[in-house]
Enzyme design. Structure first.
Site, PDB file in Angstrom:
ATOM      1  N   LYS A 137      -3.385 -10.114  -7.347  1.00 23.88           N
ATOM      2  CA  LYS A 137      -4.685 -10.619  -6.895  1.00 23.88           C
ATOM      3  C   LYS A 137      -5.807  -9.680  -7.326  1.00 23.88           C
ATOM      4  CE  LYS A 137      -5.485  -8.593  -2.400  1.00 23.88           C
ATOM      5  NZ  LYS A 137      -6.707  -8.490  -1.717  1.00 23.88           N
ATOM      6  N   LYS A 144     -10.128  -4.456  -5.446  1.00 25.68           N
ATOM      7  CA  LYS A 144     -10.951  -3.291  -5.800  1.00 25.68           C
ATOM      8  C   LYS A 144     -10.070  -2.164  -6.306  1.00 25.68           C
ATOM      9  CE  LYS A 144     -13.221  -4.535  -1.734  1.00 25.68           C
ATOM     10  NZ  LYS A 144     -12.465  -4.355  -0.509  1.00 25.68           N
ATOM     11  N   LYS A 171       0.837  -1.209   0.000  1.00 22.71           N
ATOM     12  CA  LYS A 171       0.000   0.000   0.000  1.00 22.71           C
ATOM     13  C   LYS A 171       0.872   1.259   0.000  1.00 22.71           C
ATOM     14  CE  LYS A 171      -4.058  -2.159   0.584  1.00 22.71           C
ATOM     15  NZ  LYS A 171      -4.810  -2.590  -0.548  1.00 22.71           N
TER      16      LYS A 171
HETATM   17  N1  AQP Z   1      -8.352 -11.760  -4.907  1.00 22.99           N
HETATM   18  C1  AQP Z   1      -8.710 -12.352  -3.782  1.00 22.99           C
HETATM   19  N2  AQP Z   1      -8.742 -13.695  -3.710  1.00 22.99           N
HETATM   20  C2  AQP Z   1      -9.125 -14.328  -2.557  1.00 22.99           C
HETATM   21  N3  AQP Z   1      -9.520 -13.659  -1.444  1.00 22.99           N
HETATM   22  C3  AQP Z   1      -9.510 -12.317  -1.487  1.00 22.99           C
HETATM   23  N4  AQP Z   1      -9.827 -11.366  -0.593  1.00 22.99           N
HETATM   24  C4  AQP Z   1      -9.639 -10.146  -1.130  1.00 22.99           C
HETATM   25  N5  AQP Z   1      -9.208 -10.260  -2.387  1.00 22.99           N
HETATM   26  C5  AQP Z   1      -9.114 -11.590  -2.651  1.00 22.99           C
HETATM   27  C6  AQP Z   1     -10.309 -11.649   0.755  1.00 22.99           C
HETATM   28  O1  AQP Z   1     -11.540 -10.961   0.941  1.00 22.99           O
HETATM   29  C7  AQP Z   1     -11.653 -10.561   2.311  1.00 22.99           C
HETATM   30  C8  AQP Z   1     -12.001  -9.112   2.403  1.00 22.99           C
HETATM   31  O2  AQP Z   1     -10.977  -8.346   1.816  1.00 22.99           O
HETATM   32  P1  AQP Z   1     -10.995  -6.782   1.958  1.00 22.99           P
HETATM   33  O3  AQP Z   1     -11.851  -6.186   0.924  1.00 22.99           O
HETATM   34  O4  AQP Z   1     -11.293  -6.401   3.337  1.00 22.99           O
HETATM   35  O5  AQP Z   1      -9.526  -6.368   1.747  1.00 22.99           O
HETATM   36  P2  AQP Z   1      -8.562  -6.605   0.602  1.00 22.99           P
HETATM   37  O6  AQP Z   1      -7.935  -7.949   0.699  1.00 22.99           O
HETATM   38  O7  AQP Z   1      -7.631  -5.460   0.660  1.00 22.99           O
HETATM   39  O8  AQP Z   1      -9.485  -6.576  -0.706  1.00 22.99           O
HETATM   40  P3  AQP Z   1      -9.212  -5.764  -1.980  1.00 22.99           P
HETATM   41  O9  AQP Z   1     -10.261  -5.996  -2.966  1.00 22.99           O
HETATM   42  O10 AQP Z   1      -7.807  -6.037  -2.433  1.00 22.99           O
HETATM   43  O11 AQP Z   1      -9.374  -4.286  -1.452  1.00 22.99           O
HETATM   44  P4  AQP Z   1      -8.466  -3.039  -1.684  1.00 22.99           P
HETATM   45  O12 AQP Z   1      -8.167  -2.974  -3.153  1.00 22.99           O
HETATM   46  O13 AQP Z   1      -9.292  -1.904  -1.209  1.00 22.99           O
HETATM   47  O14 AQP Z   1      -7.231  -3.231  -0.867  1.00 22.99           O
HETATM   48  C9  AQP Z   1     -10.309 -10.876   2.962  1.00 22.99           C
HETATM   49  O15 AQP Z   1     -10.449 -12.084   3.697  1.00 22.99           O
HETATM   50  C10 AQP Z   1      -9.376 -11.072   1.808  1.00 22.99           C
HETATM   51  O16 AQP Z   1      -8.335 -11.974   2.098  1.00 22.99           O
END
Ligand code: AQP
Length: 333
Positions: free
Chosen positions: A198, A201, A116
């Site tokens: 991965k 969002k 990040k």
């Molecule tokens: N690509 C992924 N594959 C499997 N699991 C995933 N998770 C997120 N992306 C994947 C799991 O979803 C849960 C919630 O995640 P989150 O939205 O709180 O945070 P994150 O992992 O930071 O998700 P994003 O989409 O990548 O958000 P941004 O872009 O805002 O940082 C968690 O259990 C995560 O492991």
């Protein structure tokens, strides 16, 4: 609703956009399964969403949409608690306390901090570095022992275990050590546009499929997903193609994905057909979720009622933990 016999589960979702297939397959499907066998508390973790650049109006709308997406995906407030992190102040109270026993060096080595920080070099602050401490507090304030997450969250749960050991050593046995519950097959769903990363969002809307998206949008995104020029001679499947196969298997089942795997092996595969089949399987599987979303959108009072009931129950549990913690660390009451 909370019992003494069942193991307690906590997991959260950042309202930084719409819930996508990575969130759904990596975490939420496990959340839904576990609500029948465990005492579960699931949260929309809005304070975590503030650790990366955000717009206040969007944060509010995203949190509401996330709640709707979770309910539409099968989270049942009759079986578990569904709360908003910022509505239960004990989360941040405990985070402050845990922050005073967490060495900086533990936080600086967390991979998501580095990612990040690289992504937003002008947005470095205490909240971003302290993200895993707040996540530890989210889990520990309910004394949860199981944390169903995707594999990117594993280092955070490991850090939580280290914090527990340190706290218990300093102040006596207070918290259990939680364990991550990761579904191996879907632990990391990849981005459609940059399949070596991965699905996320923050990589932009073309890179992910939201679980409430309309069929034509799903079709469009899958059809333009990154693949390769054809099966390589060394048989090593590229990450984009492997991701499509995984999505096809998850949503279409083994039979259809084996059919395409056979074609991949004998090199007769046409990626356009693989994409069409994957898109149709996703569209069909998500149809009940789209329908449920529409119903929930028409019933805002129901959402308010659900949130209020869970909030009261979760806050009571969190307060019970905090009374114990405050006494142990010597705060005057
Ligand atoms: N690509 C992924 N594959 C499997 N699991 C995933 N998770 C997120 N992306 C994947 C799991 O979803 C849960 C919630 O995640 P989150 O939205 O709180 O945070 P994150 O992992 O930071 O998700 P994003 O989409 O990548 O958000 P941004 O872009 O805002 O940082 C968690 O259990 C995560 O492991």
């Amino acid at each position: 609703m909370i019992t003494v016999e069942k193991e307690r589960v906590f997991s959260g979702m950042r309202p930084t956009g719409r819930m996508h297939l990575g969130n759904y397959l990596g975490a939420v499907q496990n959340w839904v399964r576990m609500q029948d066998t465990h005492d579960c508390i699931y949260a929309i973790v809005d304070y975590h969403a503030m650790t990366t650049p955000y717009d206040p109006e969007e944060l509010n709308a995203d949190a509401r949409n996330m709640l709707i997406d979770l309910l539409a995906s099968g989270i049942d407030p009759e079986k578990c608690m569904l709360v908003v992190q910022s509505q239960i102040p004990q989360h941040t109270e405990l985070a402050w306390i845990l922050g005073t026993i967490t060495p900086l060096s533990w936080l600086e080595r967390v991979p998501t901090y580095k990612e990040k920080a690289d992504m937003h070099p002008d947005y470095l602050h205490l909240g971003l570095l302290g993200y895993p401490v707040l996540m530890s507090a989210d889990i520990l304030v309910y004394r949860a022992t199981r944390v169903p997450v995707g594999d990117d969250q594993k280092p955070h749960v490991e850090l939580t275990r280290e914090i527990v050991r340190r706290f218990n050593h300093l102040f006596g046995e207070t918290f259990p050590e939680p364990q991550a519950r990761i579904r191996r097959e879907t632990a990391r769903i990849m981005s459609l546009t940059e399949p070596e990363k991965k699905m996320s969002k923050s990589l932009g809307p073309q890179s992910y499929i939201g679980i409430g998206e309309e069929p034509e949008d799903i079709r469009g995104k899958i059809m333009s997903a990154v693949t390769d020029a054809g099966p390589p001679a060394d048989g090593q499947m590229s990450p984009g193609v492997a991701n499509l196969f995984l999505l096809l298997e998850c949503f279409g089942g083994d039979d259809i994905s084996s059919e395409f795997e056979q074609q991949y092996e004998d090199r007769s595969i046409r990626y356009v057909q693989l994409k069409e089949a994957t898109a149709e399987a996703i569209i069909e599987s998500l149809a009940p979720i789209r329908k449920k979303r529409r119903e929930l959108l028409e019933n805002p009072q129901l959402l308010e009622r659900i949130m209020e009931r869970s909030r009261e129950e979760a806050a009571a549990l969190a307060e019970e933990t905090m009374q114990d913690v405050r006494a142990r660390i010597g705060l005057l009451r």
